[in-house]
Design a protein around this motif. Structure first.
Motif, PDB file in Angstrom:
ATOM      1  N   PHE B  39       0.817  -1.207   0.000  1.00  0.00           N
ATOM      2  CA  PHE B  39       0.000   0.000   0.000  1.00  0.00           C
ATOM      3  C   PHE B  39       0.856   1.266   0.000  1.00  0.00           C
ATOM      4  O   PHE B  39       0.673   2.150  -0.829  1.00  0.00           O
ATOM      5  N   THR B  40       1.807   1.342   0.918  1.00  0.00           N
ATOM      6  CA  THR B  40       2.650   2.531   0.977  1.00  0.00           C
ATOM      7  C   THR B  40       3.442   2.687  -0.314  1.00  0.00           C
ATOM      8  O   THR B  40       3.743   3.797  -0.729  1.00  0.00           O
ATOM      9  N   ALA B  41       3.728   1.554  -0.965  1.00  0.00           N
ATOM     10  CA  ALA B  41       4.470   1.625  -2.224  1.00  0.00           C
ATOM     11  C   ALA B  41       3.669   2.386  -3.270  1.00  0.00           C
ATOM     12  O   ALA B  41       4.153   3.337  -3.880  1.00  0.00           O
ATOM     13  N   LEU B 207       5.934  10.402   5.950  1.00  0.00           N
ATOM     14  CA  LEU B 207       4.795   9.717   6.581  1.00  0.00           C
ATOM     15  C   LEU B 207       4.682   8.274   6.093  1.00  0.00           C
ATOM     16  O   LEU B 207       4.483   7.345   6.883  1.00  0.00           O
ATOM     17  N   ALA B 208       4.832   8.100   4.774  1.00  0.00           N
ATOM     18  CA  ALA B 208       4.719   6.747   4.221  1.00  0.00           C
ATOM     19  C   ALA B 208       5.817   5.847   4.784  1.00  0.00           C
ATOM     20  O   ALA B 208       5.566   4.689   5.139  1.00  0.00           O
ATOM     21  N   ALA B 209       7.027   6.400   4.885  1.00  0.00           N
ATOM     22  CA  ALA B 209       8.140   5.598   5.402  1.00  0.00           C
ATOM     23  C   ALA B 209       7.898   5.239   6.864  1.00  0.00           C
ATOM     24  O   ALA B 209       8.140   4.099   7.289  1.00  0.00           O
ATOM     25  N   ARG B 235      18.497   1.072   5.186  1.00  0.00           N
ATOM     26  CA  ARG B 235      18.872   1.014   3.771  1.00  0.00           C
ATOM     27  C   ARG B 235      17.782   0.346   2.938  1.00  0.00           C
ATOM     28  O   ARG B 235      17.464   0.781   1.841  1.00  0.00           O
ATOM     29  N   ALA B 236      17.227  -0.743   3.485  1.00  0.00           N
ATOM     30  CA  ALA B 236      16.208  -1.474   2.730  1.00  0.00           C
ATOM     31  C   ALA B 236      15.016  -0.565   2.448  1.00  0.00           C
ATOM     32  O   ALA B 236      14.501  -0.520   1.329  1.00  0.00           O
ATOM     33  N   PHE B 237      14.610   0.190   3.458  1.00  0.00           N
ATOM     34  CA  PHE B 237      13.462   1.074   3.281  1.00  0.00           C
ATOM     35  C   PHE B 237      13.827   2.252   2.370  1.00  0.00           C
ATOM     36  O   PHE B 237      13.067   2.607   1.469  1.00  0.00           O
ATOM     37  N   VAL B 238      14.986   2.832   2.609  1.00  0.00           N
ATOM     38  CA  VAL B 238      15.408   4.005   1.844  1.00  0.00           C
ATOM     39  C   VAL B 238      15.484   3.654   0.365  1.00  0.00           C
ATOM     40  O   VAL B 238      14.978   4.388  -0.489  1.00  0.00           O
ATOM     41  N   ARG B 239      16.073   2.513   0.057  1.00  0.00           N
ATOM     42  CA  ARG B 239      16.229   2.092  -1.328  1.00  0.00           C
ATOM     43  C   ARG B 239      14.876   2.001  -2.016  1.00  0.00           C
ATOM     44  O   ARG B 239      14.664   2.525  -3.093  1.00  0.00           O
ATOM     45  N   ARG B 240      13.958   1.347  -1.337  1.00  0.00           N
ATOM     46  CA  ARG B 240      12.624   1.193  -1.922  1.00  0.00           C
ATOM     47  C   ARG B 240      11.962   2.517  -2.202  1.00  0.00           C
ATOM     48  O   ARG B 240      11.454   2.774  -3.287  1.00  0.00           O
ATOM     49  N   PHE B 241      11.932   3.365  -1.181  1.00  0.00           N
ATOM     50  CA  PHE B 241      11.210   4.627  -1.338  1.00  0.00           C
ATOM     51  C   PHE B 241      11.885   5.522  -2.366  1.00  0.00           C
ATOM     52  O   PHE B 241      11.216   6.227  -3.113  1.00  0.00           O
TER      53      PHE B 241
END
Ligand SMILES: Nc1ncnc2c1ncn2[C@@H]1O[C@H](COP(=O)(O)OP(=O)(O)OP(=O)(O)O)[C@@H](O)[C@H]1O
Ligand SMILES: [Mg+2]
Lengths: 225, 313
Positions: B39-41, B207-209, B235-241
């Motif tokens: 969803f956040t994606a 907010l999404a992160a 890193r995993a989250f940062v890369r995705r966003f």
């Protein structure tokens, strides 16, 4: 390896654990017993810096936990393998990937003598289940996997919270043999358990000592348990 | 329950460019460890696309008003004229007088009498070619070029009236000065809009992160248990966003670019708008939007992730 000096812990209200002083040396093997709710899990959490003592000092691998920042804690966890009471896996990764997780997060370069993954899977009787996802596993399979994950990095200290709770006697002995072997390699081992038979079986193999938590205090139990 | 620990992660020593390079390096490692966050994606991609779309227009506005101000400014610097209508006998004398007055007027850089052929060029659109300018009672024109702050129009008018009664100062282009100010202001507004768009993108991605991290609290405590550092988890989250923001912004920029292309051109007739589109190499500007969105997402997610992780055990 693990030193406590008048350490105490309380969850907000009254003190659960008081005035504990103790030194667990390198290569020692300790069991931790005590009635349910006595604070065994809490004590173990103090031993891997999940909790910080509310009074007194806890030193892990020579470092005062109060002085550790989050990266220090991460580094400590690579040298202290933990079997959590409720295991904790990443449910979207296979069992094999979960067991290899400590290698993943440390970038594979931490310990050259980390244990061979396939051998380890075979030892804990999970070779057939390597591709399964954690939610598909039985309680006992999860505990075996958790132990495998705790030892994969060949850490200096292994802390296990009731690692044989859901496991039959035969498999318990197998896991015990693994821990005894690691202890003979010089690893420090702390196991919380209710299983007196397990303790007796271990004592036949190595010199293990028994700690007991009673009335908020930590005592060294007699040789009769 | 545990006491909060200080974190060194936030002031991690790696330089920014190395961190950004890590975003593009395909690493199964940190990536696979975090499950897909559906969803956040989609929310992030949509936000980045919408913001990029708006960004294209804000950019177009800034550039168009910039061009407008420049063009008007250039005309302003060039043009004032003095028109002299006098009986044939006095024409030469009055013209001379006008030039003399102008040359002694502060703020006037040059005053030049237009030649006959220049005059006929000016009149040609109205009367056709081969106009015998010399035979007609056409007023003569003096082109005045200003310098600095320009001249004092009222004072100049009075002096001209005294020296050459047939002369009229036409400084019509001067009224555009407030318009140029307005165009400048409009450009500033465009730039401000761009900044606001970037800031809202950062806010929404933050907010999404944070939502993604909060939804993965268990996962994070497991990773911490097995020795993951905050920077590894982040890193995993940062890369995705970051990748999502770049993807979304690319879509939005393309859509915005097409929409600008599809605008009716308002060149000759409109004049005022001079076309809200991009001209020439200005088309390169919107290309900056996707990487900029990526940078904003990178910084926002990294800050949010490291801050949120510090709240976990
Ligand atoms: N996060 C917490 N917040 C508040 N109280 C807690 C928390 N965790 C544990 N406790 C309380 O502390 C006491 C000791 O808990 P702990 O889990 O350490 O016991 P234990 O000896 O491991 O028990 P068991 O043998 O059942 O695993 C219990 O009464 C429990 O309710
Ligand atoms: Mg317990």
């Amino acid at each position: 390896m693990i030193e406590l000096e008048n350490a105490a812990y309380s969850y907000g209200g009254a003190e659960l654990l008081s005035d504990m002083s103790l030194q667990l040396g390198a290569g020692s093997f300790h069991f931790l017993t005590g009635p349910s709710g006595a604070g065994k899990t809490t004590f173990l959490k103090l031993c891997y810096a999940e909790l910080v003592p509310s009074a007194g000092t806890v030193r892990l691998l020579g470092q005062d936990v109060r002085q550790m920042d989050r990266d220090d804690v991460a580094r400590l966890r690579r040298r202290v393998g933990v079997v959590h009471q409720d295991c904790q896996f990443l449910d979207h990764l296979s069992l094999r990937e979960n067991i290899a997780l400590p290698l993943e997060v440390s970038g594979h370069d931490m310990n050259a003598d980390s244990i061979n993954l396939d051998e380890l899977l075979g030892w804990v009787g999970l070779a057939e289940r390597a591709r399964a996802l954690p939610p598909e596993l039985s309680g006992g399979e999860r505990q075996r996997a958790a132990l495998a994950r705790a030892v994969i990095m060949s850490p200096d200290v292994i802390i296990a919270d009731e690692p044989t709770g859901n496991i039959d006697w035969e498999m318990s002995l197998r896991l015990l043999t693994l821990l005894v072997e690691l202890n003979k390699m010089g690893k420090t081992i702390v196991i919380a358990t209710h299983d007196l038979n397990l303790i007796r079986a271990t004592k036949a193999e190595v010199s293990a000592r028994v700690l007991r938590i009673a009335n908020r205090r930590l005592q060294l139990a007699g040789s009769d348990l | 329950m545990s006491a909060q620990r200080p974190s060194r992660g936030a002031r991690a020593s790696a330089p920014l460019h190395a961190l950004i390079a890590a975003v593009f390096r395909p690493s199964g490692r940190a990536d696979r460890v975090v499950p897909p966050t559906g969803f956040t994606a989609r929310l992030t991609v949509f936000t980045a696309a919408a913001m990029a779309f708006l960004g294209v227009f804000a950019l177009a506005l800034s550039l168009a008003t910039g061009r407008l101000a420049e063009r008007w400014g250039a005309e302003l610097a060039r043009t004032s004229t003095v028109r002299i209508s006098a009986p044939a006998g006095q024409m030469a004398a009055q013209t001379e007088a006008v030039v003399r007055v102008l040359q002694s007027t502060p703020g006037v850089r040059s005053a030049r009498v237009l030649e006959d052929d220049e005059l006929s060029a000016l009149l040609e659109p109205w009367f056709g070619p081969e106009l015998p300018v010399a035979d007609l009672p056409v007023p003569s024109l003096v082109e005045v070029i200003e310098q600095g702050e320009g001249f004092d129009a009222e004072g100049l008018r009075q002096r001209l009236a005294a020296e050459a009664p047939g002369s009229v100062l036409d400084d019509h282009t001067r009224w555009r000065r407030p318009l140029i100010d307005a165009a400048d202001r409009l450009r500033l507004l465009g730039l401000l809009s761009l900044a606001l768009i970037a800031a809202s993108t950062a806010a929404m991605i933050t907010l999404a992160a944070q939502a993604a991290l909060a939804a993965n609290a268990r996962l994070i405590s497991t990773l911490r248990l097995v020795g993951a550092r905050d920077t590894f988890i982040a890193r995993a989250f940062v890369r995705r966003f970051t990748l999502r923001a770049i993807g979304g912004a690319t879509i939005g920029t393309l859509a915005g670019g097409l929409a600008v292309l599809a605008l009716p051109s308002a060149d000759a007739a409109g004049g005022f708008l001079t076309g809200l589109g991009f001209q020439g190499w200005h088309w390169l500007w919107p290309l900056l939007i996707p990487p900029l969105a990526g940078l904003v997402a990178f910084l926002a997610t990294r800050t949010a992730a490291l801050r949120t992780l510090r709240g976990f055990k």
